[in-house]
Structures are given as structure tokens and as C-alpha cells.
Design an enzyme around this catalytic site. Structure first.
Site, PDB file in Angstrom:
ATOM      1  N   ASP A 133       2.995   1.054   4.988  1.00 33.05           N
ATOM      2  CA  ASP A 133       2.835  -0.168   4.176  1.00 33.05           C
ATOM      3  C   ASP A 133       2.527  -1.341   5.109  1.00 33.05           C
ATOM      4  O   ASP A 133       3.284  -1.591   6.043  1.00 33.05           O
ATOM      5  CB  ASP A 133       4.119  -0.439   3.396  1.00 33.05           C
ATOM      6  CG  ASP A 133       4.462   0.735   2.495  1.00 33.05           C
ATOM      7  OD1 ASP A 133       3.734   0.959   1.520  1.00 33.05           O
ATOM      8  OD2 ASP A 133       5.435   1.459   2.801  1.00 33.05           O
ATOM      9  N   GLU A 209      -6.400   6.080   1.778  1.00 34.65           N
ATOM     10  CA  GLU A 209      -7.642   5.764   2.481  1.00 34.65           C
ATOM     11  C   GLU A 209      -8.782   5.562   1.470  1.00 34.65           C
ATOM     12  O   GLU A 209      -9.555   4.610   1.589  1.00 34.65           O
ATOM     13  CB  GLU A 209      -7.973   6.914   3.436  1.00 34.65           C
ATOM     14  CG  GLU A 209      -9.152   6.613   4.302  1.00 34.65           C
ATOM     15  CD  GLU A 209      -9.262   7.592   5.457  1.00 34.65           C
ATOM     16  OE1 GLU A 209      -8.412   8.493   5.565  1.00 34.65           O
ATOM     17  OE2 GLU A 209     -10.214   7.457   6.225  1.00 34.65           O
TER      18      GLU A 209
HETATM   19  C1  LIG Z   1       1.387   3.435   1.884  1.00 33.22           C
HETATM   20  S1  LIG Z   1       2.277   4.918   1.812  1.00 33.22           S
HETATM   21  C2  LIG Z   1       1.297   6.079   2.767  1.00 33.22           C
HETATM   22  C3  LIG Z   1       1.554   7.503   2.417  1.00 33.22           C
HETATM   23  C4  LIG Z   1       0.873   8.586   3.262  1.00 33.22           C
HETATM   24  N1  LIG Z   1       1.278   8.521   4.649  1.00 33.22           N
HETATM   25  C5  LIG Z   1      -0.631   8.576   3.138  1.00 33.22           C
HETATM   26  O1  LIG Z   1      -1.303   8.391   4.145  1.00 33.22           O
HETATM   27  O2  LIG Z   1      -1.141   8.806   2.048  1.00 33.22           O
HETATM   28  C6  LIG Z   1       3.666   4.622   2.864  1.00 33.22           C
HETATM   29  C7  LIG Z   1       4.819   5.559   2.575  1.00 33.22           C
HETATM   30  O3  LIG Z   1       5.824   5.410   3.570  1.00 33.22           O
HETATM   31  C8  LIG Z   1       7.099   5.579   2.948  1.00 33.22           C
HETATM   32  N2  LIG Z   1       8.077   4.944   3.841  1.00 33.22           N
HETATM   33  C9  LIG Z   1       8.081   3.652   4.241  1.00 33.22           C
HETATM   34  N3  LIG Z   1       9.093   3.433   5.091  1.00 33.22           N
HETATM   35  C10 LIG Z   1       9.762   4.624   5.221  1.00 33.22           C
HETATM   36  C11 LIG Z   1      10.897   5.031   5.960  1.00 33.22           C
HETATM   37  N4  LIG Z   1      11.557   4.166   6.741  1.00 33.22           N
HETATM   38  N5  LIG Z   1      11.314   6.300   5.859  1.00 33.22           N
HETATM   39  C12 LIG Z   1      10.659   7.176   5.069  1.00 33.22           C
HETATM   40  N6  LIG Z   1       9.559   6.861   4.351  1.00 33.22           N
HETATM   41  C13 LIG Z   1       9.119   5.589   4.418  1.00 33.22           C
HETATM   42  C14 LIG Z   1       6.926   4.934   1.596  1.00 33.22           C
HETATM   43  O4  LIG Z   1       7.867   5.408   0.665  1.00 33.22           O
HETATM   44  C15 LIG Z   1       5.476   5.319   1.236  1.00 33.22           C
HETATM   45  O5  LIG Z   1       5.444   6.518   0.498  1.00 33.22           O
END
Ligand SMILES: C[S@@+](CC[C@H](N)C(=O)[O-])C[C@H]1O[C@@H](n2cnc3c(N)ncnc32)[C@H](O)[C@@H]1O
Length: 227
Positions: A133, A209
């Protein structure tokens, strides 16, 4: 899910309830106990996977698309995915079952807590953070996952030569991370010009993406190795 740390720490996510599909719900009920773990002590990967293959960690795997793609392509690599969002966990569980993957395990918790407490030093061959994020607003930048404390945390966990791979569709965040990685002399950039790398074959184009492309965002891969 129970968070390990009760300190008032700044987390990189806000936990939303999130609607589950019937398939995701069923997968959680049926397969969570098989493929997901709730560690209570540092994880013995040899015991967890039943082999000593290298382990690639995917932090915040979203719906698990990247893990499914890579786990199919590299059956001799073990994949550990850490994600807080339950529908995404359900989606990955469905994929594991659909493709009969033996080399994937999941933790549903905060990856930062899990790294601190349960991932042993020198136990990871790769750490992937794909489309974290971006927390666009300046007052939220402190929530960005990849910062100096994060790099200090992963440094001992990576094996010598181990890889850190970050991808983002948000250019300012990607430039900031490239600058930060360059300051960390224990890492070296896989790109000769110290810039972004082409998308490697282990990372597919994911939902995030594609959404970024629709908004005319670019994609920025940074691949670094531990010296
Ligand atoms: C924008 S999404 C990207 C998902 C995936 N990596 C992709 O490329 O499609 C970011 C993800 O990171 C997870 N996330 C953020 N901080 C995290 C943490 N500290 N531990 C586990 N998951 C986390 C969120 O729940 C979200 O699903």
C-alpha cells in the site's frame, strides 16, 4: 487472528472486515488448518515443508496470485505467504487446492510481528514485497511498509546472496525505496545502472498492476541481493 504485539505500533494496514465469497469461506473452513500455521516459536522450515528447499517469503500477498504463479513454476522452492486480509487468504487456499501445490504455507498475521518473532536468521532465500500500500497522503507515509526499520529487520533473516524484491506502481514510493536500498551497503542492486529491473519471470502481472496500468501508472521492480 491475534496480534502478537500489544504495543501501540504503527501498522502498514488497516484491517477491514472484507466480504468473503462462498468459495473463499469454504476454503478457509476446509483448508486453513492444513496450509496455514499460527507459530508459537521460531519456525523450523525443514519440519514445516518436509524438505530443506529454499524458502521465498511473500509479504502482503493480497489474493495470492504471485505465489500461485511462482509455486507452480518452481516446485523445488518453498513459499511462505503472510497476509492479514482473510478473503485474500481464502483465495490463496483455493488456488493451492486447485493446483495441488505442496510447497505453499500461509500465516495470517502482521508480517512485521512474524518476522520479529518467528522467522529465524539466515532462513530466507528471498523476500518479496509486491505492490505494498503506497499510503499516498503525506501524513500516512509513516505507514509505508518498506523503510529503514523494515530493512534492519529483514537483514539478518536473508541468507548470504538472498534477494529482496520490491515492486510498485507508485513512482514516488519506488524512487524513495531505491534511494533507501542504495544507502544500505549490505545490499547490491541487480540492475547495472542502479535503477529499476525488468519484471522477472517469477513475478506475474497481478490485479494491482493491471489496475495501475489503467490509471497510467508504470511498474517499478527493484531487485537487490544481500552481499
Ligand atoms: C496493495 S495490496 C498488494 C497485494 C499483492 N502483493 C499484489 O501484488 O497483488 C497490499 C497487501 O498487503 C497487505 N499487508 C499490508 N501490511 C501488511 C502486514 N504488515 N502484514 C501482512 N500483510 C500486510 C494488505 O492486507 C494488502 O492485501
Amino acid at each position: 487472528m491475534k496480534f502478537e504485539s500489544n504495543e501501540r505500533q504503527i501498522r502498514s494496514f488497516v484491517l477491514r472486515k472484507g466480504k468473503m465469497t462462498i468459495g473463499q469461506k469454504k476454503a478457509v473452513e476446509q483448508w486453513m488448518s492444513v496450509y496455514a500455521i499460527e507459530p508459537k516459536e521460531p519456525i523450523d522450515f525443514q519440519a514445516l515443508y518436509g524438505n530443506d528447499h529454499p524458502v521465498w517469503l511473500d509479504i502482503g500477498f493480497g489474493n495470492g496470485e504471485s505465489i500461485i504463479h511462482a509455486a507452480k513454476k518452481y516446485p523445488d522452492i518453498n513459499f511462505l505467504g503472510i497476509e492479514v486480509h482473510l478473503p485474500g487468504v481464502g483465495h490463496l487456499l483455493m488456488g493451492i487446492e486447485e493446483h495441488g501445490l505442496q510447497n505453499v504455507r500461509i500465516i495470517r498475521n502482521d508480517a512485521i510481528d512474524m518476522l520479529k518473532l518467528y522467522i529465524k536468521d539466515l532462513s530466507l532465500a528471498a523476500i518479496h514485497v509486491y505492490f505494498p500500500d503506497p499510503w499516498h497522503k503525506k501524513r500516512h507515509h509513516k505507514r509505508r511498509m518498506v523503510n529503514q526499520p523494515f530493512l534492519d529487520l529483514i537483514k539478518p533473516k536473508l541468507e548470504a546472496g538472498g534477494r529482496f524484491h520490491y515492486a510498485s506502481d507508485w513512482e514516488p514510493y519506488a524512487i524513495e525505496v531505491n534511494d533507501l536500498l542504495a544507502e544500505n551497503l549490505w545490499l547490491r542492486n541487480a540492475d547495472d545502472k542502479q535503477g529499476f529491473s525488468p519484471r522477472p519471470e517469477w513475478r506475474p502481472v497481478t490485479k494491482f498492476e493491471r489496475r495501475g496500468h489503467k490509471l497510467n501508472h508504470g511498474t517499478y521492480d527493484l531487485i537487490f541481493h544481500k552481499n
